[in-house]
Design an enzyme around this catalytic site. Structure first.
Site, PDB file in Angstrom:
ATOM      1  N   PHE A  11      17.982   2.343  20.956  1.00 47.68           N
ATOM      2  CA  PHE A  11      18.031   3.388  19.930  1.00 47.68           C
ATOM      3  C   PHE A  11      17.524   4.737  20.485  1.00 47.68           C
ATOM      4  CE2 PHE A  11      14.944   5.035  16.563  1.00 47.68           C
ATOM      5  CZ  PHE A  11      15.824   5.966  16.074  1.00 47.68           C
ATOM      6  N   THR A  35      18.112  -5.762  23.232  1.00 48.28           N
ATOM      7  CA  THR A  35      18.284  -5.164  21.897  1.00 48.28           C
ATOM      8  C   THR A  35      19.187  -3.932  21.949  1.00 48.28           C
ATOM      9  OG1 THR A  35      16.232  -3.922  22.249  1.00 48.28           O
ATOM     10  CG2 THR A  35      16.072  -5.946  20.970  1.00 48.28           C
ATOM     11  N   ILE A  61      13.380  -2.951  41.453  1.00 53.14           N
ATOM     12  CA  ILE A  61      14.682  -2.343  41.771  1.00 53.14           C
ATOM     13  C   ILE A  61      14.442  -1.131  42.692  1.00 53.14           C
ATOM     14  CG2 ILE A  61      14.689  -0.888  39.684  1.00 53.14           C
ATOM     15  CD1 ILE A  61      17.800  -1.442  39.614  1.00 53.14           C
ATOM     16  N   LYS A  89       5.652  -9.612  29.549  1.00 54.60           N
ATOM     17  CA  LYS A  89       6.156  -9.415  30.921  1.00 54.60           C
ATOM     18  C   LYS A  89       6.866  -8.066  31.045  1.00 54.60           C
ATOM     19  CE  LYS A  89       7.080 -14.137  32.457  1.00 54.60           C
ATOM     20  NZ  LYS A  89       8.165 -15.087  32.735  1.00 54.60           N
ATOM     21  N   ARG A 104       6.801   5.081  45.301  1.00 48.78           N
ATOM     22  CA  ARG A 104       7.570   5.084  46.549  1.00 48.78           C
ATOM     23  C   ARG A 104       8.398   6.358  46.697  1.00 48.78           C
ATOM     24  NH1 ARG A 104      12.548   3.556  48.132  1.00 48.78           N
ATOM     25  NH2 ARG A 104      13.087   2.836  46.034  1.00 48.78           N
ATOM     26  N   TYR A 143       3.031  -7.175  21.788  1.00 49.41           N
ATOM     27  CA  TYR A 143       3.531  -5.803  21.861  1.00 49.41           C
ATOM     28  C   TYR A 143       2.367  -4.819  22.018  1.00 49.41           C
ATOM     29  CZ  TYR A 143       6.154  -1.607  20.436  1.00 49.41           C
ATOM     30  OH  TYR A 143       6.741  -0.364  20.380  1.00 49.41           O
ATOM     31  N   THR A 173       9.798   5.937  14.368  1.00 52.65           N
ATOM     32  CA  THR A 173      10.923   6.856  14.545  1.00 52.65           C
ATOM     33  C   THR A 173      12.185   6.228  13.971  1.00 52.65           C
ATOM     34  OG1 THR A 173       9.865   7.767  16.507  1.00 52.65           O
ATOM     35  CG2 THR A 173      12.232   8.119  16.315  1.00 52.65           C
TER      36      THR A 173
HETATM   37  P1  NAD Z   1      15.176  -0.568  21.229  1.00 49.21           P
HETATM   38  O1  NAD Z   1      14.882  -2.018  21.076  1.00 49.21           O
HETATM   39  O2  NAD Z   1      16.348   0.001  20.497  1.00 49.21           O
HETATM   40  O3  NAD Z   1      15.321  -0.175  22.749  1.00 49.21           O
HETATM   41  C1  NAD Z   1      14.702  -0.864  23.793  1.00 49.21           C
HETATM   42  C2  NAD Z   1      15.703  -1.005  24.928  1.00 49.21           C
HETATM   43  O4  NAD Z   1      15.075  -1.663  26.032  1.00 49.21           O
HETATM   44  C3  NAD Z   1      16.920  -1.858  24.553  1.00 49.21           C
HETATM   45  O5  NAD Z   1      18.094  -1.226  24.985  1.00 49.21           O
HETATM   46  C4  NAD Z   1      16.678  -3.181  25.294  1.00 49.21           C
HETATM   47  O6  NAD Z   1      17.875  -3.859  25.596  1.00 49.21           O
HETATM   48  C5  NAD Z   1      15.927  -2.684  26.525  1.00 49.21           C
HETATM   49  N1  NAD Z   1      15.078  -3.712  27.147  1.00 49.21           N
HETATM   50  C6  NAD Z   1      14.187  -4.538  26.543  1.00 49.21           C
HETATM   51  N2  NAD Z   1      13.580  -5.317  27.451  1.00 49.21           N
HETATM   52  C7  NAD Z   1      14.080  -4.971  28.661  1.00 49.21           C
HETATM   53  C8  NAD Z   1      13.856  -5.421  29.988  1.00 49.21           C
HETATM   54  N3  NAD Z   1      12.990  -6.410  30.254  1.00 49.21           N
HETATM   55  N4  NAD Z   1      14.559  -4.843  31.001  1.00 49.21           N
HETATM   56  C9  NAD Z   1      15.461  -3.860  30.749  1.00 49.21           C
HETATM   57  N5  NAD Z   1      15.732  -3.397  29.502  1.00 49.21           N
HETATM   58  C10 NAD Z   1      15.037  -3.948  28.473  1.00 49.21           C
HETATM   59  O7  NAD Z   1      13.844   0.199  20.792  1.00 49.21           O
HETATM   60  P2  NAD Z   1      13.569   1.754  20.592  1.00 49.21           P
HETATM   61  O8  NAD Z   1      13.189   1.953  19.183  1.00 49.21           O
HETATM   62  O9  NAD Z   1      14.667   2.558  21.174  1.00 49.21           O
HETATM   63  O10 NAD Z   1      12.249   1.914  21.463  1.00 49.21           O
HETATM   64  C11 NAD Z   1      12.265   2.502  22.756  1.00 49.21           C
HETATM   65  C12 NAD Z   1      10.845   2.566  23.296  1.00 49.21           C
HETATM   66  O11 NAD Z   1      10.039   3.371  22.449  1.00 49.21           O
HETATM   67  C13 NAD Z   1      10.157   1.208  23.402  1.00 49.21           C
HETATM   68  O12 NAD Z   1       9.397   1.160  24.584  1.00 49.21           O
HETATM   69  C14 NAD Z   1       9.259   1.184  22.195  1.00 49.21           C
HETATM   70  O13 NAD Z   1       8.137   0.366  22.402  1.00 49.21           O
HETATM   71  C15 NAD Z   1       8.891   2.649  22.038  1.00 49.21           C
HETATM   72  N6  NAD Z   1       8.540   2.971  20.657  1.00 49.21           N
HETATM   73  C16 NAD Z   1       9.503   3.074  19.699  1.00 49.21           C
HETATM   74  C17 NAD Z   1       9.135   3.343  18.383  1.00 49.21           C
HETATM   75  C18 NAD Z   1      10.152   3.489  17.283  1.00 49.21           C
HETATM   76  O14 NAD Z   1       9.773   3.709  16.135  1.00 49.21           O
HETATM   77  N7  NAD Z   1      11.430   3.384  17.545  1.00 49.21           N
HETATM   78  C19 NAD Z   1       7.775   3.494  18.055  1.00 49.21           C
HETATM   79  C20 NAD Z   1       6.829   3.360  19.052  1.00 49.21           C
HETATM   80  C21 NAD Z   1       7.218   3.104  20.359  1.00 49.21           C
END
Ligand code: NAD
Ligand code: UDP
Length: 311
Positions: A11, A35, A61, A89, A104, A143, A173
């Site tokens: 997102f 996700t 990577i 993890k 790096r 989390y 958000t």
């Molecule tokens: P989201 O779930 O839509 O996006 C997370 C993305 O990370 C997804 O595309 C998923 O496929 C990818 N992903 C998950 N595990 C992975 C892995 N091991 N390797 C590679 N890709 C991986 O969530 P979001 O709302 O877009 O959140 C994005 C970031 O912002 C996250 O780190 C989240 O913790 C942080 N965040 C979001 C909010 C919110 O309200 N949306 C609030 C606080 C923090």
């Protein structure tokens, strides 16, 4: 610049990739599609400066980049609790891998942390100086604690290895491209209202959240990444606070739904109140959200309505 966005098909990540491409950067979107989805980035695929790599950040990577936005991590309770060990993890090993990469290639790295580091806060509104009130053994801990360790790792790589870091604490958000099935309050209520189904308020609805529109967040993220001499952590969120009950009523009004409000049990460890103090972001980044909830919600409702029509 060449910019890596982990979680770029999610997102927030998809909006960030879009904005960075628009600014003329080369963008590598790295995602394991847990996700995230191809639909979120399909409109960017034709851009020759955009590249997608299917990869899990738990594995190292090798890439050459100037900037790393580390967003990879499921963000909604339903998703991060699906496989809690994997969530830890992703936050811990994933962050180590991205920090190793940053070290790096001497890239600057920004970690997407969260308001969840404050847990069920006893200080209100939350300032960055507050250390939080987090249950270390609860169902949200994978989390919350994962993100707290990610912040620790960022600071230690900075102190120990001189890695150029930035930490942002994102508050709730919302906006287009939120996953339909993520169980978060915005997507749940909007979809329930559009289907004229009951709106499921958990508990009595007196708990509060403050909702930030995704474009405002992305603006703050980029300002933080490009700000010199300030590593954070910094809160990014909209300080306008709503009870969940008020929020349900607002969605019913905006959609014109005939839905009723019903009450379901409150999930364990659900924070009772949350509102960011954004003084630091205002001072250091000149940032403040500009999209009010009504406007942002109308756009979001439009997005979900279109998705429902497409089926
Ligand atoms: P989201 O779930 O839509 O996006 C997370 C993305 O990370 C997804 O595309 C998923 O496929 C990818 N992903 C998950 N595990 C992975 C892995 N091991 N390797 C590679 N890709 C991986 O969530 P979001 O709302 O877009 O959140 C994005 C970031 O912002 C996250 O780190 C989240 O913790 C942080 N965040 C979001 C909010 C919110 O309200 N949306 C609030 C606080 C923090
Ligand atoms: N919530 C709710 N009904 C729902 C989904 C969530 O009342 O259908 C509540 C939830 O209990 C919490 C708030 O809305 O108090 C925000 O939940 P969300 O999962 O969106 O985010 P978080 O709790 O992580 O801030």
């Amino acid at each position: 610049m060449k910019i890596l966005v982990t979680g770029g098909a999610g997102f927030v990540g998809s909006h960030l990739c879009e904005r960075l491409l628009h600014e003329g950067h080369d963008v590598i979107c790295l995602d394991n599609f847990f996700t995230g989805s191809r639909d979120n980035i399909i409109h960017l695929m034709d851009n020759h400066r955009f590249e997608v790599i299917r990869h899990d950040i738990v594995e190292p990577i090798l890439l050459e980049v100037d900037r790393i936005y580390n967003l990879a991590c499921p963000a909604s309770p339903v998703h991060y609790q699906y496989n809690p060990v994997k969530t830890v993890k992703t936050s811990v090993m994933g962050c180590i891998n991205m920090l190793g990469l940053a070290k790096r290639v001497k890239a600057r790295i920004l970690q997407a942390s969260t308001s969840e580091v404050y847990g069920d806060p006893q200080v209100h509104p939350q300032t960055e100086a507050y250390w939080g009130n987090v249950n270390p053994i609860g169902i949200r801990s994978c989390y919350d604690e994962g993100k707290r360790v990610a912040e620790t790792l960022m600071m230690d790589y900075h102190r120990q290895n001189g890695v150029d870091i930035r930490i942002i604490r994102i508050f709730n958000t919302y906006g287009p491209r939120m996953a339909e099935n993520d169980g978060r309050v915005v997507s749940n209520f909007v979809l329930q209202a559009l289907r004229n189904q009951d709106i499921t308020v958990y508990g009595d609805g007196s708990q509060t959240r403050s909702f930030c529109y995704v474009d405002d967040l992305v603006e703050g993220m980029i300002r933080m990444m490009e700000c010199d001499g300030f590593i954070g952590p910094v809160n990014l969120g909209n300080p306008v606070e709503n009870t969940i009950l008020e929020f349900a009523e607002k969605i019913i009004r905006i959609t014109g739904a005939t839905s009723r409000i019903i009450h379901n049990p409150l999930p364990l460890d659900d924070p009772k109140q949350r509102r960011p103090d954004i003084s630091l972001a205002m001072q250091r980044l000149g940032w403040t959200p500009s999209v009010d909830l009504e406007t942002g919600l109308r756009t979001t409702v439009g997005y979900f309505a279109e998705r429902l029509e497409k089926g």
